[in-house]
Design a protein around this motif. Structure first.
Motif, mmCIF file in Angstrom:
data_model
loop_
_atom_site.group_PDB
_atom_site.id
_atom_site.type_symbol
_atom_site.label_atom_id
_atom_site.label_comp_id
_atom_site.label_asym_id
_atom_site.label_seq_id
_atom_site.Cartn_x
_atom_site.Cartn_y
_atom_site.Cartn_z
ATOM 1 N N ARG A 145 0.742 2.558 5.059
ATOM 2 C CA ARG A 145 1.158 2.862 3.685
ATOM 3 C C ARG A 145 2.590 3.406 3.658
ATOM 4 N N HIS A 172 -1.125 -2.756 -6.766
ATOM 5 C CA HIS A 172 -0.916 -2.128 -5.467
ATOM 6 C C HIS A 172 -2.101 -1.237 -5.102
ATOM 7 N N ASP A 173 -2.304 -1.066 -3.810
ATOM 8 C CA ASP A 173 -3.323 -0.159 -3.292
ATOM 9 C C ASP A 173 -2.670 1.213 -3.162
ATOM 10 N N VAL A 174 -3.187 2.204 -3.867
ATOM 11 C CA VAL A 174 -2.568 3.524 -3.909
ATOM 12 C C VAL A 174 -3.584 4.598 -3.541
ATOM 13 N N ILE A 220 -0.893 1.075 -9.404
ATOM 14 C CA ILE A 220 -2.243 0.505 -9.409
ATOM 15 C C ILE A 220 -2.338 -0.598 -10.458
ATOM 16 N N SER A 221 -1.782 -0.367 -11.637
ATOM 17 C CA SER A 221 -1.839 -1.371 -12.706
ATOM 18 C C SER A 221 -1.086 -2.643 -12.335
ATOM 19 N N GLY A 278 1.579 6.627 -9.560
ATOM 20 C CA GLY A 278 0.455 5.987 -8.869
ATOM 21 C C GLY A 278 -0.325 5.084 -9.796
ATOM 22 N N ASN A 279 -0.561 5.536 -11.015
ATOM 23 C CA ASN A 279 -1.286 4.716 -11.991
ATOM 24 C C ASN A 279 -0.521 3.441 -12.334
ATOM 25 N N ASP A 332 0.841 -1.201 0.000
ATOM 26 C CA ASP A 332 0.000 0.000 0.000
ATOM 27 C C ASP A 332 0.875 1.249 0.000
#
Length: 73
Positions: free
Chosen positions: A48, A22-24, A18-19, A14-15, A2
């Protein structure tokens, strides 16, 4: 894992995270004016890792001994 992406770090990073599953969380989506101390409380509560370019976190963590779950600069 996270992560919390600080306002000065790339939303694109961040994108990518996420791809990869991961939890962002993004500071800009919640409160771009939030203080660094409140960010530290947030990451401790949610376990986090902070991603930032802000040197102030080093001072808070190592000089003031604030709890954290990691900082990537």
């Amino acid at each position: 894992m996270d992560f919390l992406i600080d306002v000065n770090a790339s939303r694109n990073l961040g994108n990518v995270l996420i791809s990869q599953g991961h939890d962002v969380a993004l500071v800009t989506d919640i409160d771009p004016e939030i203080s660094d101390e409140n960010i530290l409380q947030w990451v401790v509560r949610e376990k986090r890792v902070i991603i930032t370019t802000d040197k102030d976190f080093e001072q808070l963590i190592w000089q003031k001994n604030k709890k954290h779950f990691g900082v990537l600069r």
